[in-house]
Design a protein around this motif. Structure first.
Motif, PDB file in Angstrom:
ATOM      1  N   HIS A 180      35.544  20.554  41.721  1.00 56.66           N
ATOM      2  CA  HIS A 180      35.440  20.957  40.323  1.00 56.66           C
ATOM      3  C   HIS A 180      35.719  19.727  39.463  1.00 56.66           C
ATOM      4  CE1 HIS A 180      36.496  25.454  41.256  1.00 56.66           C
ATOM      5  NE2 HIS A 180      35.464  25.011  41.939  1.00 56.66           N
ATOM      6  N   PRO A 181      34.827  19.384  38.540  1.00 54.99           N
ATOM      7  CA  PRO A 181      35.000  18.132  37.786  1.00 54.99           C
ATOM      8  C   PRO A 181      36.342  18.012  37.064  1.00 54.99           C
ATOM      9  CG  PRO A 181      32.776  18.967  37.491  1.00 54.99           C
ATOM     10  CD  PRO A 181      33.537  20.021  38.244  1.00 54.99           C
ATOM     11  N   GLY A 182      36.849  19.111  36.510  1.00 59.13           N
ATOM     12  CA  GLY A 182      38.147  19.057  35.836  1.00 59.13           C
ATOM     13  C   GLY A 182      38.096  19.578  34.414  1.00 59.13           C
ATOM     14  N   SER A 183      39.245  19.538  33.738  1.00 64.45           N
ATOM     15  CA  SER A 183      39.365  19.992  32.344  1.00 64.45           C
ATOM     16  C   SER A 183      39.905  18.852  31.495  1.00 64.45           C
ATOM     17  CB  SER A 183      40.307  21.191  32.258  1.00 64.45           C
ATOM     18  OG  SER A 183      39.775  22.297  32.975  1.00 64.45           O
ATOM     19  N   HIS A 184      39.273  18.629  30.341  1.00 64.17           N
ATOM     20  CA  HIS A 184      39.663  17.466  29.533  1.00 64.17           C
ATOM     21  C   HIS A 184      40.908  17.700  28.692  1.00 64.17           C
ATOM     22  CE1 HIS A 184      38.027  19.255  25.838  1.00 64.17           C
ATOM     23  NE2 HIS A 184      36.893  19.511  26.482  1.00 64.17           N
ATOM     24  N   VAL A 185      41.397  18.921  28.597  1.00 63.49           N
ATOM     25  CA  VAL A 185      42.658  19.261  27.935  1.00 63.49           C
ATOM     26  C   VAL A 185      42.699  18.691  26.512  1.00 63.49           C
ATOM     27  CG1 VAL A 185      45.150  19.526  28.316  1.00 63.49           C
ATOM     28  CG2 VAL A 185      43.667  18.988  30.243  1.00 63.49           C
ATOM     29  N   GLN A 186      41.716  19.069  25.724  1.00 63.82           N
ATOM     30  CA  GLN A 186      41.629  18.701  24.300  1.00 63.82           C
ATOM     31  C   GLN A 186      41.400  17.212  24.055  1.00 63.82           C
ATOM     32  OE1 GLN A 186      41.336  21.312  22.474  1.00 63.82           O
ATOM     33  NE2 GLN A 186      42.022  22.680  24.117  1.00 63.82           N
ATOM     34  N   GLN A 187      41.053  16.466  25.091  1.00 60.61           N
ATOM     35  CA  GLN A 187      40.700  15.055  24.873  1.00 60.61           C
ATOM     36  C   GLN A 187      39.251  14.914  24.414  1.00 60.61           C
ATOM     37  OE1 GLN A 187      42.530  12.362  28.230  1.00 60.61           O
ATOM     38  NE2 GLN A 187      42.030  14.348  29.138  1.00 60.61           N
ATOM     39  N   GLY A 188      38.457  15.965  24.647  1.00 58.25           N
ATOM     40  CA  GLY A 188      37.033  15.923  24.342  1.00 58.25           C
ATOM     41  C   GLY A 188      36.214  15.707  25.602  1.00 58.25           C
ATOM     42  N   ALA A 189      35.023  16.309  25.626  1.00 58.15           N
ATOM     43  CA  ALA A 189      34.174  16.227  26.813  1.00 58.15           C
ATOM     44  C   ALA A 189      33.788  14.794  27.152  1.00 58.15           C
ATOM     45  CB  ALA A 189      32.917  17.079  26.620  1.00 58.15           C
ATOM     46  N   GLU A 190      33.538  13.975  26.135  1.00 58.03           N
ATOM     47  CA  GLU A 190      33.125  12.592  26.388  1.00 58.03           C
ATOM     48  C   GLU A 190      34.212  11.827  27.127  1.00 58.03           C
ATOM     49  OE1 GLU A 190      31.436   8.920  26.670  1.00 58.03           O
ATOM     50  OE2 GLU A 190      30.462  10.843  26.258  1.00 58.03           O
ATOM     51  N   VAL A 191      35.466  12.006  26.705  1.00 55.17           N
ATOM     52  CA  VAL A 191      36.579  11.348  27.393  1.00 55.17           C
ATOM     53  C   VAL A 191      36.690  11.871  28.819  1.00 55.17           C
ATOM     54  CG1 VAL A 191      39.092  11.055  27.453  1.00 55.17           C
ATOM     55  CG2 VAL A 191      37.864  10.896  25.283  1.00 55.17           C
ATOM     56  N   GLY A 192      36.544  13.190  28.983  1.00 52.32           N
ATOM     57  CA  GLY A 192      36.613  13.779  30.307  1.00 52.32           C
ATOM     58  C   GLY A 192      35.546  13.243  31.230  1.00 52.32           C
ATOM     59  N   ILE A 193      34.321  13.158  30.741  1.00 50.20           N
ATOM     60  CA  ILE A 193      33.205  12.640  31.540  1.00 50.20           C
ATOM     61  C   ILE A 193      33.475  11.201  31.968  1.00 50.20           C
ATOM     62  CG2 ILE A 193      30.794  11.880  31.351  1.00 50.20           C
ATOM     63  CD1 ILE A 193      30.391  14.444  29.569  1.00 50.20           C
ATOM     64  N   GLU A 194      33.947  10.398  31.053  1.00 49.18           N
ATOM     65  CA  GLU A 194      34.225   8.989  31.356  1.00 49.18           C
ATOM     66  C   GLU A 194      35.325   8.857  32.405  1.00 49.18           C
ATOM     67  OE1 GLU A 194      33.439   5.004  31.217  1.00 49.18           O
ATOM     68  OE2 GLU A 194      32.329   6.628  30.232  1.00 49.18           O
TER      69      GLU A 194
END
Length: 286
Positions: free
Chosen positions: A116-130
């Motif tokens: 499972h890729p994960g959850s960005h926890v309010q950092q934003g999807a772009e930060v999570g993807i990176e």
């Protein structure tokens, strides 16, 4: 998720099963349910240290699998990892766990690794993807044999992978995209808003346009307790949910999908899995 806490799941005819215990038992249990493929958790699905590899154990499984026509293994990462966690300790745990898993899986031929890729926890999807791409770039290497699969997600909370675009963004940023693919979960994509019940052809065309069907390597086959676009991720037994059995039959027989390995993750006991296997075999059009 309830269906994944029970430990053992069996599937059929290009439909693998998920188990946590020992490899020779996996093969025999899968054979008993007429499975062609198997899947294993790399460790306790809630996390923790993996057991030491037993070379004799692997060799015994390989011999049994060869004798009984059981093919590719899909390994599933524990659910506790979050490769895009806000806390560096959380991300480091994911990095160390996944790196250890990949090193161990090199001992098993023709293996794929799903997470499972994960959850960005309010950092934003772009930060999570990176961050996810960054972790993959740190742990993967050019000579590795194991293919790593991103799983499609339902979009619950701040999950990354809620749509095909986010998965493609991760794939576009990794060093070794040829060593990566996607595992499509039917409950997740339905809960995520993709109408695979009423418009399967259009959804697959969208997947092909954004990611490419050549990247689709496996399917988690589940019905859903919730309605289309609910973003809940609650698996249901086949035919008992909102996805419907008619849609499941269309999925397993679609020309672009029918040769892929399918994996049951329904909230069932062994008798329930046997019933679902029988239903799927009866509905299969080869």
């Amino acid at each position: 998720m309830q269906e994944k806490e029970k430990g053992e799941k069996y599937v059929s005819n290009r439909l693998p099963f998920i188990i946590i215990k020992r490899l020779p038992r996996y093969g025999k249990a899968g054979r008993g349910n007429r499975s062609q493929y198997i899947s294993v958790f790399t460790r306790n699905p809630r996390g923790g240290k993996a057991k030491d590899l037993d070379v004799k154990d692997i060799a015994a499984y390989q011999q049994y699998a060869a004798e009984h026509g059981i093919g590719q293994i899909l390994a599933h990462a524990p659910y506790t990892i979050n490769a895009c966690g806000k806390d560096e300790r959380v991300q480091e745990f994911a990095r160390e766990t996944m790196a250890d898993d990949l090193r161990r899986l090199e001992e098993i031929p023709d293996c794929k690794y799903n997470f499972h890729p994960g959850s960005h926890v309010q950092q934003g999807a772009e930060v999570g993807i990176e961050k996810i791409a960054g972790v993959l770039n740190e742990i993967m290497w050019q000579e590795q044999k194991t293919t790593v699969l991103l799983e499609t997600m339902a979009g619950k909370g701040t999950e990354v992978g809620r749509n095909f675009e986010e998965l493609q963004e991760i794939l576009s940023r990794v060093k070794y995209p040829e060593k990566m693919g996607v595992c499509l979960d039917t409950c997740h994509v339905f809960d995520g808003g993709y109408d695979i019940s009423g418009h399967l052809e259009e959804v697959l065309e969208e997947f092909d346009r954004i990611i490419g069907l050549d990247k689709l390597c496996a399917i988690h086959l589940n019905d859903s307790k919730n309605v289309l676009g609910s973003h809940k991720d609650r698996h249901e037994c086949l035919g008992a949910g909102n996805l419907t059995m008619d849609a499941i039959v269309r999925i397993i027989n679609h020309p672009a999908l029918k040769k892929l390995p399918f994996y049951l993750e329904t909230p069932n006991d062994l008798e329930g899995y046997a019933r679902e296997i029988a239903m799927l075999k009866a509905a299969r059009k080869d």
